[in-house]
Every structure is written in structure tokens, then in C-alpha cells.
Design an enzyme around this catalytic site. Structure first.
Site, PDB file in Angstrom:
ATOM      1  N   GLN A  51      50.223  13.507  28.440  1.00 48.12           N
ATOM      2  CA  GLN A  51      48.833  13.821  28.112  1.00 48.12           C
ATOM      3  C   GLN A  51      47.901  13.437  29.253  1.00 48.12           C
ATOM      4  O   GLN A  51      46.716  13.783  29.224  1.00 48.12           O
ATOM      5  CB  GLN A  51      48.425  13.058  26.850  1.00 48.12           C
ATOM      6  CG  GLN A  51      49.207  13.425  25.610  1.00 48.12           C
ATOM      7  CD  GLN A  51      48.945  12.438  24.486  1.00 48.12           C
ATOM      8  OE1 GLN A  51      49.732  11.555  24.215  1.00 48.12           O
ATOM      9  NE2 GLN A  51      47.804  12.583  23.830  1.00 48.12           N
ATOM     10  N   ASN A  52      48.397  12.726  30.234  1.00 48.47           N
ATOM     11  CA  ASN A  52      47.565  12.201  31.312  1.00 48.47           C
ATOM     12  C   ASN A  52      47.296  13.256  32.371  1.00 48.47           C
ATOM     13  O   ASN A  52      48.148  14.100  32.654  1.00 48.47           O
ATOM     14  CB  ASN A  52      48.229  10.969  31.936  1.00 48.47           C
ATOM     15  CG  ASN A  52      48.463   9.874  30.916  1.00 48.47           C
ATOM     16  OD1 ASN A  52      47.790   9.816  29.897  1.00 48.47           O
ATOM     17  ND2 ASN A  52      49.427   9.004  31.173  1.00 48.47           N
ATOM     18  N   VAL A  53      46.131  13.177  32.995  1.00 49.12           N
ATOM     19  CA  VAL A  53      45.721  14.152  34.002  1.00 49.12           C
ATOM     20  C   VAL A  53      45.683  13.521  35.393  1.00 49.12           C
ATOM     21  O   VAL A  53      45.163  14.121  36.333  1.00 49.12           O
ATOM     22  CB  VAL A  53      44.340  14.761  33.654  1.00 49.12           C
ATOM     23  CG1 VAL A  53      44.402  15.494  32.326  1.00 49.12           C
ATOM     24  CG2 VAL A  53      43.238  13.689  33.629  1.00 49.12           C
ATOM     25  N   ASP A  54      46.258  12.312  35.525  1.00 52.00           N
ATOM     26  CA  ASP A  54      46.150  11.558  36.785  1.00 52.00           C
ATOM     27  C   ASP A  54      47.221  11.892  37.812  1.00 52.00           C
ATOM     28  O   ASP A  54      47.128  11.493  38.975  1.00 52.00           O
ATOM     29  CB  ASP A  54      46.166  10.045  36.503  1.00 52.00           C
ATOM     30  CG  ASP A  54      47.334   9.618  35.606  1.00 52.00           C
ATOM     31  OD1 ASP A  54      48.459  10.140  35.775  1.00 52.00           O
ATOM     32  OD2 ASP A  54      47.108   8.745  34.730  1.00 52.00           O
ATOM     33  N   HIS A  80      47.624  18.292  29.093  1.00 52.15           N
ATOM     34  CA  HIS A  80      46.168  18.430  29.150  1.00 52.15           C
ATOM     35  C   HIS A  80      45.670  18.779  30.544  1.00 52.15           C
ATOM     36  O   HIS A  80      44.487  18.627  30.840  1.00 52.15           O
ATOM     37  CB  HIS A  80      45.495  17.150  28.647  1.00 52.15           C
ATOM     38  CG  HIS A  80      45.772  16.882  27.203  1.00 52.15           C
ATOM     39  ND1 HIS A  80      45.676  15.622  26.642  1.00 52.15           N
ATOM     40  CD2 HIS A  80      46.158  17.712  26.194  1.00 52.15           C
ATOM     41  CE1 HIS A  80      45.987  15.698  25.352  1.00 52.15           C
ATOM     42  NE2 HIS A  80      46.282  16.945  25.062  1.00 52.15           N
ATOM     43  N   CYS A 138      31.042  28.627  45.240  1.00 50.95           N
ATOM     44  CA  CYS A 138      32.408  28.911  45.679  1.00 50.95           C
ATOM     45  C   CYS A 138      32.355  29.732  46.971  1.00 50.95           C
ATOM     46  O   CYS A 138      31.751  30.810  46.993  1.00 50.95           O
ATOM     47  CB  CYS A 138      33.136  29.695  44.588  1.00 50.95           C
ATOM     48  SG  CYS A 138      34.707  30.412  45.124  1.00 50.95           S
ATOM     49  N   CYS A 184      33.741  33.355  46.571  1.00 51.75           N
ATOM     50  CA  CYS A 184      32.790  34.235  45.893  1.00 51.75           C
ATOM     51  C   CYS A 184      31.627  34.584  46.830  1.00 51.75           C
ATOM     52  O   CYS A 184      31.170  35.740  46.864  1.00 51.75           O
ATOM     53  CB  CYS A 184      32.259  33.556  44.634  1.00 51.75           C
ATOM     54  SG  CYS A 184      33.433  33.449  43.273  1.00 51.75           S
ATOM     55  N   ASN A 204      54.419   1.640  21.572  1.00 52.67           N
ATOM     56  CA  ASN A 204      52.966   1.555  21.755  1.00 52.67           C
ATOM     57  C   ASN A 204      52.445   0.269  21.141  1.00 52.67           C
ATOM     58  O   ASN A 204      52.956  -0.197  20.118  1.00 52.67           O
ATOM     59  CB  ASN A 204      52.270   2.745  21.092  1.00 52.67           C
ATOM     60  CG  ASN A 204      50.796   2.817  21.434  1.00 52.67           C
ATOM     61  OD1 ASN A 204      50.430   3.186  22.553  1.00 52.67           O
ATOM     62  ND2 ASN A 204      49.935   2.461  20.493  1.00 52.67           N
ATOM     63  N   GLY A 242      49.435  -1.402  19.151  1.00 54.67           N
ATOM     64  CA  GLY A 242      48.275  -1.063  18.342  1.00 54.67           C
ATOM     65  C   GLY A 242      48.525   0.125  17.436  1.00 54.67           C
ATOM     66  O   GLY A 242      49.572   0.786  17.505  1.00 54.67           O
TER      67      GLY A 242
END
Length: 353
Positions: free
Chosen positions: A129-132, A156, A223, A226, A295, A297
């Protein structure tokens, strides 16, 4: 349009089952026994990147750590009216300030331990799920880009690419340079932040909260492609899924296939608050696959008896899990190097940093 930040339902937070603490030795044994048969699909969340200095969205109590934070929503970012332009000014100023800490972060011991299991094909597919991009960084020295793209699914998206609304793609650092050149005042602010080491609090998506700041004079550049086609277009979007945006059908379909192709599903560092992740749990259970969640928590799956939960930080046990699973294969030089690698740089508890 009403879009809310995904969270764990309150009724689940109120009835979190009480579990006795698990010892490190017992946790290592349980996780190792689970993945030892191999062909494991892994799902990771923001908790996996915390030791790299990137804050998670939620704390150990499962609640959103900054309830007053208001992220830019998808329909706001792509709005072509003047109102949408103002939202893009706000987003790109905050992202301009927040991107460098994510860009400069390094894989931690969990990323490298998972990379060792990927390299040895114990983990056949990894969904994050991480975008890093840290899973890619951890294994890039042994896997080329096509292999990484086929074996790692960024559910994601990624923070490291940007597109204009006409579909012209540029790498994020190039776009960062465009923003810096167009906004010399903020370029100097960033240089000063680097000198002092004082940074605003950065969220996992690279966004920050800037108090008392006007966004009105922030320039979002056109851009160039463009512009060369005699069009003005400053409507840019990073390649990540915003709150209120649907995951592309091909990515959604591949996430289901990755679960189906594995014999079991191991999740770690995720509260499963977003439905895009939680539905993969449900899909695995419908396929009668063993499911384990590592996990600390509360999570959205805590009341599902078929999900085996181990509540301990991944960084505490994962290297030992790899050693227990791979045995003599840890003498492979590539694996040995991975198990010696990884930063430990958890973020400060100071909410202002």
C-alpha cells in the site's frame, strides 16, 4: 461530494480483543512456521516503513494520528475550474516541501528481510500500500526493473512519477526541479530546512501541513511537452491513488490474482483501514487460504477468527524469521548482505517535526 479518510470502524476499536503479550521467540517461531512452506503473497502497509523515518497514518491505538489533517481529495485535484487550480497550488506546495524526506529515505531491516525472502522465492508476490518505493530500493541490486515490476505491486501507486492531464509522464525529481525553479522563495526555504534539519511533519504520501501559509503565489509550472504543442497545461498529478479515487481495474485485478497465485497471505504493518487492502483479506479467506497478520495495535480484521494475528513490530523479529526459514541458504552472499542491511530511523514523536 462527501469523501472521508478511511479508518477503522469505531465499533471495532471499542471491542479490540485482549491478547496476552507474545514473546519474541514465540513470534519468530509462529511467523517462520507460517511462511516456511513458501509461495507466500505478502501485503505491506505504512507500518513497514516507520523504521525508515516515514510516519504511519495511525498510531498503536488504531486511530488516525492527526484527526485535523485534511488531505486534498481526488475530485479537488483534477477540478479544471479556478477552485481546482487553488487546490493544486496547495497540494504541490505541500508536496514540494514533503517529498524530499520520502525521496531520501532508505530501506529498513524489514524491507531487506522481505527482499531476501523474495530473492529466494519464499515470497512469490508482494503487494504494498506504500508509495515510497522502498521495497524496490531494497531488492534493486539483485532484480532488474522488469522483474521488480512483475513481482511487486504498488497498490496505491508511487510518489516518484508525475503526469500532466494529457498523459505526459516525468520522473518526480525532474518535476521537483521545475517547482524549485518556478518558486525561488520556496527553493530557499527548502535549502534552509536542509541546513537546519527542521522539517514539517511529513505524511506517508509526502504531503505536509503548513500552518499560516498562503498558497496564492505558488507557481505550478506548465507541462513542457504540452507547451511545445501550443497548449498551456499546469494540471499535474503524481502516480498515486488519492482519497476518493478508484484504483485502476488492471491494478485491482492483479491484486486479486496475486492473492490467488499464492498459497497463503501474510500481511504486515497495516491496519487494513482502506477497503482496497481489506478486500484482499476477504478474497484470500474466500479462497480458503491461511492468513496471518503481523501488526501492532487494532486492525479492521481483529474480529475475523480465521486471521491469525501476531502483535509485535516487524523490525523486532523479521531477520530472525528469515534465518529460521532459509537455514543454510543464508550463506548466499546476496542474502547475507541483505540481512546485514537496513536503517533504523523511526520518526520523532514530536508532532511538529
Amino acid at each position: 461530494m462527501r469523501v472521508s479518510v478511511p479508518t477503522i470502524p469505531q465499533f471495532l476499536l471499542e471491542r479490540v480483543p485482549s491478547r496476552p503479550p507474545i514473546s519474541t521467540t514465540a513470534a519468530i517461531e509462529r511467523v517462520a512456521d507460517f511462511i516456511r512452506p513458501g509461495n507466500v503473497t505478502v501485503l505491506t502497509g505504512a507500518g513497514v516503513s516507520v523504521d525508515s523515518g516515514i510516519r504511519a497514518y495511525r498510531g498503536k491505538d488504531g486511530r488516525y494520528m492527526n484527526p485535523n489533517y485534511k488531505p486534498i481529495l481526488y475530485h479537488q485535484l483534477v477540478d479544471r475550474t479556478e477552485k481546482g487550480f487553488r487546490f493544486r497550488q496547495r497540494y504541490w506546495l505541500r508536496s514540494f516541501v514533503g517529498y524530499p524526506p520520502v525521496r531520501d529515505s532508505q530501506p529498513n531491516t524489514t524491507h531487506f528481510a522481505l527482499a531476501a525472502l523474495q530473492y529466494k522465492s519464499v515470497i512469490s508476490r508482494l503487494i504494498t500500500q506504500n508509495v515510497d518505493g522502498l521495497h524496490h530500493k531494497a531488492i534493486s541490486h539483485v532484480w532488474d526493473e522488469p522483474t521488480r515490476q512483475s513481482r511487486i505491486l504498488e497498490l496505491h501507486g508511487t510518489l516518484h512519477k508525475v503526469s500532466c492531464s494529457s498523459g505526459h509522464v516525468v520522473d518526480r525529481q525532474t518535476f521537483q526541479d521545475w517547482l524549485a525553479d518556478a518558486n525561488p522563495k520556496w527553493k530557499e526555504f527548502m535549502a534552509e530546512s536542509e541546513r537546519t534539519g527542521i522539517q514539517p511533519r511529513t505524511n506517508p504520501d509526502g504531503d505536509v501541513v503548513l500552518e499560516g501559509v498562503s498558497y496564492d503565489d505558488f507557481v505550478v509550472p506548465d507541462c513542457p511537452t504540452c507547451f511545445s504543442e501550443n497548449k498551456r497545461n499546469c494540471n499535474h498529478k503524481p502516480h498515486l491513488i488519492f482519497f476518493g479515487e478508484s484504483i485502476p481495474q488492471d491494478v485491482k485485478g492483479r491484486s486479486f490474482t496475486d492473492v490467488e497465485c499464492g498459497d497463503r497471505l501474510l500481511m504486515m504493518g497495516t491496519t487494513l483501514a482502506t477497503f482496497s487492502a481489506f478486500r484482499l483479506v476477504k478474497h484470500a479467506l474466500e479462497q480458503h487460504k491461511p492468513v496471518m497478520l503481523l501488526n501492532v495495535g487494532p486492525t479492521r480484521a481483529d474480529d475475523i477468527p480465521e486471521v491469525e494475528k501476531v502483535e509485535i513490530p516487524t523490525g523486532t523479529i523479521l531477520r530472525q524469521v528469515v534465518a529460521a526459514v532459509l537455514g543454510n541458504e543464508t550463506h548466499d552472499p546476496a542474502v547475507t548482505e541483505m540481512l546485514r542491511s537496513g536503517v533504523f530511523n523511526p520518526p520523532s514523536n514530536d508532532s511538529n517535526q
